[in-house]
Design a protein around this motif. Structure first.
Motif, PDB file in Angstrom:
ATOM      1  N   ASN A 154     -30.215  13.140  28.250  1.00 55.48           N
ATOM      2  CA  ASN A 154     -29.557  14.527  28.168  1.00 55.48           C
ATOM      3  C   ASN A 154     -29.765  15.387  26.963  1.00 55.48           C
ATOM      4  O   ASN A 154     -30.154  16.426  27.123  1.00 55.48           O
ATOM      5  CB  ASN A 154     -28.299  14.325  28.695  1.00 55.48           C
ATOM      6  CG  ASN A 154     -27.403  15.671  28.895  1.00 55.48           C
ATOM      7  OD1 ASN A 154     -26.748  16.229  28.075  1.00 55.48           O
ATOM      8  ND2 ASN A 154     -28.018  16.243  30.224  1.00 55.48           N
ATOM      9  N   CYS A 185     -36.472  18.413  35.360  1.00 55.02           N
ATOM     10  CA  CYS A 185     -35.074  18.615  34.941  1.00 55.02           C
ATOM     11  C   CYS A 185     -34.527  17.173  34.430  1.00 55.02           C
ATOM     12  O   CYS A 185     -33.617  16.621  34.877  1.00 55.02           O
ATOM     13  CB  CYS A 185     -34.240  19.012  36.250  1.00 55.02           C
ATOM     14  SG  CYS A 185     -34.231  20.685  36.493  1.00 55.02           S
ATOM     15  N   ASN A 187     -32.941  16.543  31.955  1.00 57.71           N
ATOM     16  CA  ASN A 187     -31.502  16.791  31.289  1.00 57.71           C
ATOM     17  C   ASN A 187     -30.373  16.744  32.451  1.00 57.71           C
ATOM     18  O   ASN A 187     -29.749  15.937  32.128  1.00 57.71           O
ATOM     19  CB  ASN A 187     -31.156  18.361  30.911  1.00 57.71           C
ATOM     20  CG  ASN A 187     -31.800  19.359  31.918  1.00 57.71           C
ATOM     21  OD1 ASN A 187     -32.634  19.288  32.794  1.00 57.71           O
ATOM     22  ND2 ASN A 187     -31.017  20.631  31.643  1.00 57.71           N
ATOM     23  N   TYR A 188     -30.673  16.993  33.791  1.00 56.98           N
ATOM     24  CA  TYR A 188     -29.960  16.648  34.782  1.00 56.98           C
ATOM     25  C   TYR A 188     -29.951  15.204  35.333  1.00 56.98           C
ATOM     26  O   TYR A 188     -29.157  14.585  35.562  1.00 56.98           O
ATOM     27  CB  TYR A 188     -30.273  17.414  36.132  1.00 56.98           C
ATOM     28  CG  TYR A 188     -29.857  19.005  35.941  1.00 56.98           C
ATOM     29  CD1 TYR A 188     -28.934  19.553  34.914  1.00 56.98           C
ATOM     30  CD2 TYR A 188     -30.236  19.842  36.918  1.00 56.98           C
ATOM     31  CE1 TYR A 188     -28.682  20.839  34.908  1.00 56.98           C
ATOM     32  CE2 TYR A 188     -30.026  21.357  36.656  1.00 56.98           C
ATOM     33  CZ  TYR A 188     -29.216  21.638  35.636  1.00 56.98           C
ATOM     34  OH  TYR A 188     -28.967  23.160  35.418  1.00 56.98           O
ATOM     35  N   GLU A 191     -28.009  13.307  32.702  1.00 54.11           N
ATOM     36  CA  GLU A 191     -26.574  13.147  32.958  1.00 54.11           C
ATOM     37  C   GLU A 191     -26.022  12.573  34.258  1.00 54.11           C
ATOM     38  O   GLU A 191     -24.958  11.915  34.091  1.00 54.11           O
ATOM     39  CB  GLU A 191     -26.109  14.760  33.145  1.00 54.11           C
ATOM     40  CG  GLU A 191     -24.588  15.061  33.200  1.00 54.11           C
ATOM     41  CD  GLU A 191     -24.336  16.567  32.905  1.00 54.11           C
ATOM     42  OE1 GLU A 191     -23.002  16.777  32.908  1.00 54.11           O
ATOM     43  OE2 GLU A 191     -25.016  17.378  32.625  1.00 54.11           O
ATOM     44  N   THR A 214     -21.031  14.613  40.007  1.00 55.10           N
ATOM     45  CA  THR A 214     -22.048  15.161  39.198  1.00 55.10           C
ATOM     46  C   THR A 214     -23.530  15.071  39.883  1.00 55.10           C
ATOM     47  O   THR A 214     -24.174  16.251  39.988  1.00 55.10           O
ATOM     48  CB  THR A 214     -22.058  14.314  38.095  1.00 55.10           C
ATOM     49  OG1 THR A 214     -21.031  14.388  37.471  1.00 55.10           O
ATOM     50  CG2 THR A 214     -23.314  14.535  37.176  1.00 55.10           C
ATOM     51  N   ILE A 218     -25.472  18.887  40.541  1.00 54.84           N
ATOM     52  CA  ILE A 218     -26.603  19.133  39.602  1.00 54.84           C
ATOM     53  C   ILE A 218     -28.073  18.794  40.357  1.00 54.84           C
ATOM     54  O   ILE A 218     -29.140  19.145  40.118  1.00 54.84           O
ATOM     55  CB  ILE A 218     -26.508  18.645  38.439  1.00 54.84           C
ATOM     56  CG1 ILE A 218     -26.472  17.087  38.073  1.00 54.84           C
ATOM     57  CG2 ILE A 218     -25.421  19.352  37.467  1.00 54.84           C
ATOM     58  CD1 ILE A 218     -26.382  16.336  36.790  1.00 54.84           C
ATOM     59  N   ARG A 221     -29.340  21.447  42.317  1.00 53.62           N
ATOM     60  CA  ARG A 221     -29.748  22.607  41.254  1.00 53.62           C
ATOM     61  C   ARG A 221     -31.210  22.039  40.488  1.00 53.62           C
ATOM     62  O   ARG A 221     -32.002  22.859  40.329  1.00 53.62           O
ATOM     63  CB  ARG A 221     -28.632  22.844  40.138  1.00 53.62           C
ATOM     64  CG  ARG A 221     -27.438  23.426  40.522  1.00 53.62           C
ATOM     65  CD  ARG A 221     -26.077  23.240  39.621  1.00 53.62           C
ATOM     66  NE  ARG A 221     -26.241  23.327  38.297  1.00 53.62           N
ATOM     67  CZ  ARG A 221     -25.394  22.885  37.356  1.00 53.62           C
ATOM     68  NH1 ARG A 221     -24.179  22.448  38.009  1.00 53.62           N
ATOM     69  NH2 ARG A 221     -25.555  23.082  36.289  1.00 53.62           N
ATOM     70  N   ALA A 222     -31.254  20.975  40.505  1.00 56.90           N
ATOM     71  CA  ALA A 222     -32.886  20.464  39.984  1.00 56.90           C
ATOM     72  C   ALA A 222     -33.757  20.806  41.020  1.00 56.90           C
ATOM     73  O   ALA A 222     -34.751  21.295  40.622  1.00 56.90           O
ATOM     74  CB  ALA A 222     -32.628  18.908  39.578  1.00 56.90           C
ATOM     75  N   LEU A 243     -36.358  15.525  39.828  1.00 55.25           N
ATOM     76  CA  LEU A 243     -35.430  15.106  39.313  1.00 55.25           C
ATOM     77  C   LEU A 243     -35.554  13.599  38.817  1.00 55.25           C
ATOM     78  O   LEU A 243     -35.095  13.129  38.000  1.00 55.25           O
ATOM     79  CB  LEU A 243     -33.918  15.009  40.514  1.00 55.25           C
ATOM     80  CG  LEU A 243     -32.897  14.531  39.834  1.00 55.25           C
ATOM     81  CD1 LEU A 243     -32.308  15.294  38.560  1.00 55.25           C
ATOM     82  CD2 LEU A 243     -31.629  14.402  40.900  1.00 55.25           C
TER      83      LEU A 243
END
Length: 248
Positions: A154, A185, A187-188, A191, A214, A218, A221-222, A243
């Motif tokens: 992340n 993504c 970062n996602y 997380e 979570t 997300i 969103r990814a 993702l």
């Protein structure tokens, strides 16, 4: 100090799981979270740095309070791990944001509500209802490994995104290198790995509820970010997934 029965915190966790299903369905099948690249600039908003600090702060300060008012030693360890993530999110991450797009006020207010709810649920459970465990088990080692590896992913992914823009530069670019060669993504992804590890370490319903929420929040969103990249950049690498490397 608020005093709640264990069953009340369990109910809160089940409500979070139920809301995760609703959020997943809404984001996956029509609704787009209205922040960042999707922001409607006509809406009332504030500075993204200030918004991020305000909305994430309850996730740090509420569990921090219960760190000094609880009775479970095992829970104290979990709260310290939880706070490690949110120390970065509250005191470091916001001040690295270079975006000048305002954060909609309704997004910030909904995030404040969630962070208060989850910060209280995690902090209170860890303080008073987390069972004591006298010895570390394979579950603790696996959970810790996933948590810290997810945190590493992340943070590194965020650094790459921050460095895409030079100071004063605007606009979006295609991130490259490292996990960005495989997914849009990381970062996602990091997380989700992080909070999955936390849930394994904790082995309680509130931690599991947070991990589920979570991923439900997300994950879609990814997928939206991935579709946005492909639409905006015709040269976007076709082999990248959204993702999960090689899968999704």
């Amino acid at each position: 100090m608020i005093e709640l029965e264990e069953e009340t915190i369990i109910t809160m966790a089940w409500l979070m799981i139920a809301s995760a299903i609703v959020v997943f369905a809404a984001l996956r099948f029509g609704l787009t979270a209205g922040y960042g690249r999707y922001t409607n600039t006509a809406r009332l908003g504030i500075s993204p740095r200030l918004a991020w600090f305000i909305q994430e702060a309850p996730s740090f300060f509420i569990p921090f309070y219960y760190l000094f008012n609880g009775t479970s030693n095992s829970g104290h360890y979990l709260t310290r791990v939880f706070l490690l993530h949110y120390f970065n999110r509250v005191f470091i991450f916001p001040f690295k944001i270079r975006s000048t797009t305002v954060s909609p006020l309704y997004i910030m207010l909904s995030a404040i509500f969630f962070c208060c709810y989850n910060g209280f649920m995690q902090g209170y459970w860890n303080a008073f209802y987390q069972p004591e465990e006298g010895a570390l088990t394979a579950r603790h080692y696996i959970g810790s490994l996933l948590f810290f590896y997810g945190m590493y992913i992340n943070h590194k992914a965020d650094r790459i995104l921050f460095n895409l823009r030079a100071p004063g530069e605007t606009g979006y670019k295609i991130p490259e290198g490292w996990l960005y060669e495989h997914i849009s993504c990381p970062n996602y992804f990091g997380e989700i790995v992080e909070w999955t590890g936390y849930a394994i370490m904790a082995w309680n319903l509130p931690a599991l509820a947070f991990a589920i929420f979570t991923a439900s929040n997300i994950g879609p969103r990814a997928i939206s970010h991935h579709a946005w990249y492909k639409e905006k950049f015709p040269e976007y690498p076709p082999h990248r997934k959204a993702l999960i490397p090689f899968l999704l």
